[in-house]
Design a protein around this motif. Structure first.
Motif, PDB file in Angstrom:
ATOM      1  N   ARG A 137     -32.796  21.972 -14.605  1.00  0.00           N
ATOM      2  CA  ARG A 137     -31.317  22.105 -14.260  1.00  0.00           C
ATOM      3  C   ARG A 137     -30.701  23.446 -14.652  1.00  0.00           C
ATOM      4  O   ARG A 137     -31.416  24.200 -15.284  1.00  0.00           O
ATOM      5  CB  ARG A 137     -30.603  20.993 -15.191  1.00  0.00           C
ATOM      6  CG  ARG A 137     -30.982  21.261 -16.653  1.00  0.00           C
ATOM      7  CD  ARG A 137     -30.403  19.952 -17.673  1.00  0.00           C
ATOM      8  NE  ARG A 137     -30.667  20.600 -18.874  1.00  0.00           N
ATOM      9  CZ  ARG A 137     -29.923  21.266 -19.758  1.00  0.00           C
ATOM     10  NH1 ARG A 137     -28.866  21.896 -19.221  1.00  0.00           N
ATOM     11  NH2 ARG A 137     -30.315  21.222 -21.043  1.00  0.00           N
ATOM     12  N   PHE A 138     -29.535  23.665 -13.991  1.00  0.00           N
ATOM     13  CA  PHE A 138     -28.541  24.818 -14.694  1.00  0.00           C
ATOM     14  C   PHE A 138     -28.251  24.467 -16.043  1.00  0.00           C
ATOM     15  O   PHE A 138     -27.835  23.441 -16.470  1.00  0.00           O
ATOM     16  CB  PHE A 138     -27.534  25.028 -13.835  1.00  0.00           C
ATOM     17  CG  PHE A 138     -28.155  25.596 -12.401  1.00  0.00           C
ATOM     18  CD1 PHE A 138     -28.603  26.920 -12.316  1.00  0.00           C
ATOM     19  CD2 PHE A 138     -28.049  24.874 -11.344  1.00  0.00           C
ATOM     20  CE1 PHE A 138     -28.833  27.472 -11.308  1.00  0.00           C
ATOM     21  CE2 PHE A 138     -28.517  25.386 -10.126  1.00  0.00           C
ATOM     22  CZ  PHE A 138     -29.022  26.793  -9.985  1.00  0.00           C
ATOM     23  N   VAL A 139     -28.230  25.411 -16.984  1.00  0.00           N
ATOM     24  CA  VAL A 139     -27.588  25.362 -18.425  1.00  0.00           C
ATOM     25  C   VAL A 139     -26.074  26.001 -18.156  1.00  0.00           C
ATOM     26  O   VAL A 139     -25.905  26.795 -18.242  1.00  0.00           O
ATOM     27  CB  VAL A 139     -28.238  26.330 -19.281  1.00  0.00           C
ATOM     28  CG1 VAL A 139     -27.699  26.215 -20.808  1.00  0.00           C
ATOM     29  CG2 VAL A 139     -29.698  25.876 -19.527  1.00  0.00           C
ATOM     30  N   ALA A 140     -25.353  24.877 -18.205  1.00  0.00           N
ATOM     31  CA  ALA A 140     -24.081  24.926 -17.824  1.00  0.00           C
ATOM     32  C   ALA A 140     -23.005  24.125 -18.597  1.00  0.00           C
ATOM     33  O   ALA A 140     -22.933  23.964 -19.775  1.00  0.00           O
ATOM     34  CB  ALA A 140     -23.569  25.030 -16.402  1.00  0.00           C
ATOM     35  N   ASP A 141     -22.287  23.171 -17.807  1.00  0.00           N
ATOM     36  CA  ASP A 141     -21.539  22.260 -18.383  1.00  0.00           C
ATOM     37  C   ASP A 141     -20.513  22.867 -19.544  1.00  0.00           C
ATOM     38  O   ASP A 141     -19.761  23.757 -19.419  1.00  0.00           O
ATOM     39  CB  ASP A 141     -22.184  20.885 -19.004  1.00  0.00           C
ATOM     40  CG  ASP A 141     -22.860  19.952 -17.769  1.00  0.00           C
ATOM     41  OD1 ASP A 141     -22.106  19.670 -16.920  1.00  0.00           O
ATOM     42  OD2 ASP A 141     -23.943  19.919 -17.426  1.00  0.00           O
ATOM     43  N   ASP A 142     -20.935  22.155 -20.674  1.00  0.00           N
ATOM     44  CA  ASP A 142     -19.872  22.663 -21.810  1.00  0.00           C
ATOM     45  C   ASP A 142     -19.944  23.947 -22.128  1.00  0.00           C
ATOM     46  O   ASP A 142     -18.905  24.803 -23.027  1.00  0.00           O
ATOM     47  CB  ASP A 142     -19.971  21.814 -22.986  1.00  0.00           C
ATOM     48  CG  ASP A 142     -19.685  20.337 -22.778  1.00  0.00           C
ATOM     49  OD1 ASP A 142     -19.030  20.168 -21.794  1.00  0.00           O
ATOM     50  OD2 ASP A 142     -20.025  19.650 -23.675  1.00  0.00           O
ATOM     51  N   GLU A 219     -27.999  30.318 -15.774  1.00  0.00           N
ATOM     52  CA  GLU A 219     -29.189  30.083 -16.316  1.00  0.00           C
ATOM     53  C   GLU A 219     -29.686  28.700 -16.116  1.00  0.00           C
ATOM     54  O   GLU A 219     -29.127  27.848 -15.861  1.00  0.00           O
ATOM     55  CB  GLU A 219     -28.619  30.172 -17.753  1.00  0.00           C
ATOM     56  CG  GLU A 219     -29.641  30.032 -18.779  1.00  0.00           C
ATOM     57  CD  GLU A 219     -29.233  30.073 -20.367  1.00  0.00           C
ATOM     58  OE1 GLU A 219     -28.129  30.362 -20.542  1.00  0.00           O
ATOM     59  OE2 GLU A 219     -30.018  29.937 -21.220  1.00  0.00           O
ATOM     60  N   VAL A 220     -30.978  28.717 -16.125  1.00  0.00           N
ATOM     61  CA  VAL A 220     -31.885  27.408 -15.949  1.00  0.00           C
ATOM     62  C   VAL A 220     -32.733  27.123 -17.246  1.00  0.00           C
ATOM     63  O   VAL A 220     -32.651  27.864 -18.208  1.00  0.00           O
ATOM     64  CB  VAL A 220     -33.045  27.675 -14.850  1.00  0.00           C
ATOM     65  CG1 VAL A 220     -31.958  27.526 -13.481  1.00  0.00           C
ATOM     66  CG2 VAL A 220     -33.516  28.792 -14.832  1.00  0.00           C
TER      67      VAL A 220
END
Ligand SMILES: [Fe+2]
Length: 302
Positions: A137-142, A219-220
């Motif tokens: 997954r992509f490292v994103a969200d918060d 970023e993944v």
């Protein structure tokens, strides 16, 4: 400011919408969220309903950079603060905010003429993000969507502006020479606040760059997804500008290549997250621990 602030969305004005859709979905692994009447479309990468806005136009560059804060009260406080610096901040009409899928939206120009959008209440998607291209997954969200390295007319003035206006904190600086060309980039993170972590940098500034945007970084969660994206980039004939390598400051293992608009993207794994309470900035004299080599010649197009 004690509220959270993250890099929430980006707008790109592009001359080839079809190339961008293929690139964004089949190379980056994003998914199309919505389509506009003029061929524009938005892209999704995580729990946010939309992260990237691709609009038609000749510029082939960044058109806006967006930051999200916790709520309406935080947004009003931040707008008042930016206005107190003498910056002209305009509240968007309700229909403009709705078009951006946010509760409220205020806009101002930074020192380099880039439109900054401050928002709250960005819509979240109803279902989980899923991409056929990714095994993780992509490292994103918060943490926000990733980072951008932008062109500054005066690097230090831009650093000071974003520190004063939005509370960004100096992460570190890299000054070195690559292939005879001087490199001098300052990296900044959003203030993490007590007990919280921020991405090592969400913003960075350099001078004498050909476009407003040097690159944006996604970023993944696993290294294999970087390797797989590298394969897709080569297979789709996008020019690799830097092979896989590791940066000394954010520890990111990544590669760089050209988007269809001529600015670059970085695709990485393992980026450092920082806590202001213990963070100490430094200056590095090299931009990579290993790798990030420039290929000796561009791969010919078919
Ligand atoms: Fe980067």
């Amino acid at each position: 400011m004690t509220d959270n602030l993250t890099l929430s969305h980006l707008g790109f004005e592009v001359s080839d919408l079809a190339a961008w859709e293929t690139f964004a979905t089949q190379v980056l692994g994003l998914t199309v969220a919505r389509r506009g009447a003029d061929g524009a479309f938005s892209l999704r990468m995580d729990g946010h309903a939309q992260r990237l806005w691709i609009t038609p136009g000749p510029r082939d560059d960044l058109s806006f950079v967006g930051f999200e804060v916790d709520d309406g009260a935080a947004l009003e406080a931040r707008v008042a603060h930016v206005q107190s610096m003498g910056v002209d901040v305009a509240w968007a009409e309700a229909d403009e905010a709705a078009a951006r899928d946010v509760a409220r939206l205020a806009r101002f120009k930074d020192l380099n003429g880039v439109q900054v959008e401050l928002v709250c209440g960005a819509a979240r998607a109803t279902g989980p993000f899923a991409s056929e291209a990714l095994i993780s997954r992509f490292v994103a969200d918060d943490l926000g969507l990733g980072h951008v390295v932008m062109r500054a007319r005066d690097r230090q003035q831009s650093v000071d502006f974003y520190a004063q206006a939005l509370g960004f904190v100096l992460s570190d600086r890299i000054t070195c020479e690559i292939g005879g060309y001087p490199v001098d980039i300052t990296f900044m993170h959003a203030a993490s606040g007590p007990g919280r972590l921020s991405r090592h940098h969400s913003l960075a500034f350099g001078e004498k760059l050909p476009k407003r945007l040097h690159h944006f970084m996604l970023e993944v969660a696993v290294l294999d997804d970087v390797g797989r994206a590298y394969d897709r980039t080569v297979d789709h004939r996008h020019r690799i500008t830097q092979t896989i390598g590791r940066h000394p400051n954010d520890r990111m293992v990544s590669f760089y290549a050209l988007t269809p608009s001529g600015f670059e993207f970085e695709y990485g794994w393992g980026g450092l997250q920082v806590n202001d309470e213990v963070w100490e900035s430094t200056t590095y004299d090299h931009i990579s621990e290993w790798g990030h080599r420039r290929p000796p010649y561009p791969r010919p197009r078919d």
